[in-house]
Design a protein around this motif. Structure first.
Motif, PDB file in Angstrom:
ATOM      1  N   LEU A  37      -6.104   0.511  14.828  1.00  0.00           N
ATOM      2  CA  LEU A  37      -4.741   1.067  14.859  1.00  0.00           C
ATOM      3  C   LEU A  37      -4.706   1.623  16.221  1.00  0.00           C
ATOM      4  N   ILE A  38      -3.336   1.477  16.989  1.00  0.00           N
ATOM      5  CA  ILE A  38      -3.102   2.036  18.152  1.00  0.00           C
ATOM      6  C   ILE A  38      -1.755   2.853  18.231  1.00  0.00           C
ATOM      7  N   ILE A  39      -1.577   4.171  17.994  1.00  0.00           N
ATOM      8  CA  ILE A  39      -0.537   5.032  17.872  1.00  0.00           C
ATOM      9  C   ILE A  39      -0.070   5.292  19.532  1.00  0.00           C
ATOM     10  N   VAL A  74       1.833   1.263  16.955  1.00  0.00           N
ATOM     11  CA  VAL A  74       2.682   1.798  16.185  1.00  0.00           C
ATOM     12  C   VAL A  74       3.287   2.897  16.842  1.00  0.00           C
ATOM     13  N   PRO A  75       4.634   3.059  17.219  1.00  0.00           N
ATOM     14  CA  PRO A  75       4.841   4.196  18.297  1.00  0.00           C
ATOM     15  C   PRO A  75       4.830   5.754  17.206  1.00  0.00           C
ATOM     16  N   GLU A  76       4.452   6.623  18.008  1.00  0.00           N
ATOM     17  CA  GLU A  76       4.228   8.101  17.546  1.00  0.00           C
ATOM     18  C   GLU A  76       5.548   8.254  16.717  1.00  0.00           C
ATOM     19  N   GLY A  77       5.198   9.051  15.551  1.00  0.00           N
ATOM     20  CA  GLY A  77       6.067   9.379  14.520  1.00  0.00           C
ATOM     21  C   GLY A  77       6.550   8.291  13.576  1.00  0.00           C
ATOM     22  N   ALA A  78       6.261   7.026  13.628  1.00  0.00           N
ATOM     23  CA  ALA A  78       6.775   5.940  12.901  1.00  0.00           C
ATOM     24  C   ALA A  78       5.555   6.005  11.850  1.00  0.00           C
ATOM     25  N   ILE A  79       5.866   5.003  10.656  1.00  0.00           N
ATOM     26  CA  ILE A  79       4.984   4.869   9.759  1.00  0.00           C
ATOM     27  C   ILE A  79       3.898   3.788   9.890  1.00  0.00           C
ATOM     28  N   ALA A  80       2.722   3.648   9.894  1.00  0.00           N
ATOM     29  CA  ALA A  80       1.755   2.746  10.156  1.00  0.00           C
ATOM     30  C   ALA A  80       1.543   2.212   8.706  1.00  0.00           C
ATOM     31  N   SER A  81       1.308   0.843   8.465  1.00  0.00           N
ATOM     32  CA  SER A  81       1.134   0.094   7.294  1.00  0.00           C
ATOM     33  C   SER A  81      -0.148  -0.636   7.538  1.00  0.00           C
ATOM     34  N   LEU A  82      -0.885  -0.478   6.657  1.00  0.00           N
ATOM     35  CA  LEU A  82      -2.350  -1.206   6.690  1.00  0.00           C
ATOM     36  C   LEU A  82      -2.513  -1.753   5.500  1.00  0.00           C
ATOM     37  N   ASN A  83      -2.978  -2.899   5.277  1.00  0.00           N
ATOM     38  CA  ASN A  83      -2.949  -3.933   4.266  1.00  0.00           C
ATOM     39  C   ASN A  83      -4.530  -4.359   4.121  1.00  0.00           C
ATOM     40  N   CYS A  84      -4.806  -4.792   2.820  1.00  0.00           N
ATOM     41  CA  CYS A  84      -6.251  -5.127   2.635  1.00  0.00           C
ATOM     42  C   CYS A  84      -5.919  -6.053   1.199  1.00  0.00           C
ATOM     43  N   THR A  85      -6.697  -7.323   1.054  1.00  0.00           N
ATOM     44  CA  THR A  85      -6.906  -8.066  -0.197  1.00  0.00           C
ATOM     45  C   THR A  85      -8.286  -8.038  -0.571  1.00  0.00           C
ATOM     46  N   TYR A  86      -8.433  -8.292  -1.790  1.00  0.00           N
ATOM     47  CA  TYR A  86     -10.006  -8.438  -2.179  1.00  0.00           C
ATOM     48  C   TYR A  86     -10.016  -9.510  -3.189  1.00  0.00           C
ATOM     49  N   SER A  87     -11.274 -10.142  -3.378  1.00  0.00           N
ATOM     50  CA  SER A  87     -11.470 -11.324  -4.066  1.00  0.00           C
ATOM     51  C   SER A  87     -11.857 -11.050  -5.445  1.00  0.00           C
ATOM     52  N   ASP A  88     -12.606  -9.997  -5.792  1.00  0.00           N
ATOM     53  CA  ASP A  88     -13.239  -9.727  -6.870  1.00  0.00           C
ATOM     54  C   ASP A  88     -12.257  -9.038  -8.084  1.00  0.00           C
ATOM     55  N   ARG A  89     -11.800  -9.737  -8.966  1.00  0.00           N
ATOM     56  CA  ARG A  89     -10.727  -9.309 -10.023  1.00  0.00           C
ATOM     57  C   ARG A  89     -11.138  -8.108 -10.680  1.00  0.00           C
ATOM     58  N   GLY A 149      -6.165  -6.644  13.647  1.00  0.00           N
ATOM     59  CA  GLY A 149      -5.102  -6.018  14.581  1.00  0.00           C
ATOM     60  C   GLY A 149      -5.469  -6.377  16.172  1.00  0.00           C
ATOM     61  N   PRO A 150      -5.234  -5.400  17.361  1.00  0.00           N
ATOM     62  CA  PRO A 150      -4.845  -4.261  16.934  1.00  0.00           C
ATOM     63  C   PRO A 150      -3.176  -4.280  16.536  1.00  0.00           C
ATOM     64  N   LEU A 151      -3.079  -3.000  15.875  1.00  0.00           N
ATOM     65  CA  LEU A 151      -1.795  -2.695  15.103  1.00  0.00           C
ATOM     66  C   LEU A 151      -1.128  -1.644  16.117  1.00  0.00           C
TER      67      LEU A 151
END
Lengths: 116, 114
Positions: free
Chosen positions: B110-112, B13-28, B9-11
């Motif tokens: 994340l910044i709202i 997002v306006p107040e009242g909106a939906i914040a979407s945070l993502n993550c990937t991982y390597s260990d199956r 980030g920073p990500l």
């Protein structure tokens, strides 16, 4: 229910000294894990204790050690401190449950260690 | 070597909106997934855990897990200024008993915006 407590909250040491940090888990929790948090490396796992036994260990030198007592309280020790050991040391406790609460770890406030 | 990746980030997002945070991982083989919130100068606070593929909702928070894609996300609905924090994705692998070491991502700030 009281949360995880850590003492001391702040500590200043000089290079070459050693330090012992203490952690009391949430009542009834038998697993205690230790983490180091730095701005550059983020949160990194040190080790985990369950029933007084170290079950898992992260990739840290042998200067970092720990132990757990019969009441589940835990201590970690860092010997021969280096400047790079300056960090926030976090303790997390966990109840060994199943289902939807499996492995949830709850953190204490941390000990801020500064090495001069 | 287990790795967890997050956009730092920073990500914003306006107040009242939906914040979407993502993550990937390597260990199956990873089986437990967590989202923590960390305010500046404070310790991480657990906000969501998820273990099975699909969605899990808790109040304004929804965690989503897709093990085939090795992807986990966190949605925050009706974002509030108090949601401004660093969100840490954490993953661990069950090795036969109890809490194993969590592998953390570096976190998304994340910044709202009011």
């Amino acid at each position: 229910k009281a949360g995880v407590t850590q003492t001391p909250r702040y500590l200043i040491k000089t290079r070459g000294q050693q330090v012992t940090l203490s952690c009391s888990p949430i009542s009834g929790h038998r697993s205690v894990s230790w983490y180091q948090q730095t701005p550059g490396q983020g949160l990194q796992f040190l080790f985990e204790y369950f029933s007084e036994t170290q079950r898992n260990k992260g990739n840290f030198p042998g200067r970092f050690s720990g132990r757990q007592f019969s009441n589940s309280r835990s201590e970690m020790n860092v010997s021969t401190l280096e400047l790079g050991d300056s960090a926030l040391y976090l303790c997390a406790s966990s109840a060994v449950l199943t289902g939807d609460s499996y492995n949830e770890q709850f953190f204490g406030p941390g000990t801020r260690l500064t090495v001069l | 070597q287990k790795e967890v990746e997050q956009n730092s980030g920073p990500l914003s997002v306006p107040e009242g909106a939906i914040a979407s945070l993502n993550c990937t991982y390597s260990d199956r083989g990873s089986q437990s997934f967590f989202w923590y919130r960390q305010y500046s100068g404070k310790s991480p606070e657990l906000i969501m855990s998820i273990y099975s593929n699909g969605d899990k909702e808790d109040g304004r928070f929804t965690a989503q897990l897709n093990k085939a894609s090795q992807y986990v996300s966190l949605l925050i609905r009706d974002s509030q200024p108090s949601d401004s924090a660093t969100y840490l994705c954490a993953v661990n692998m069950y090795s036969g008993g109890g809490a194993d070491g969590l592998t953390f991502g570096k976190g998304t700030h994340l910044i709202i915006q009011p």
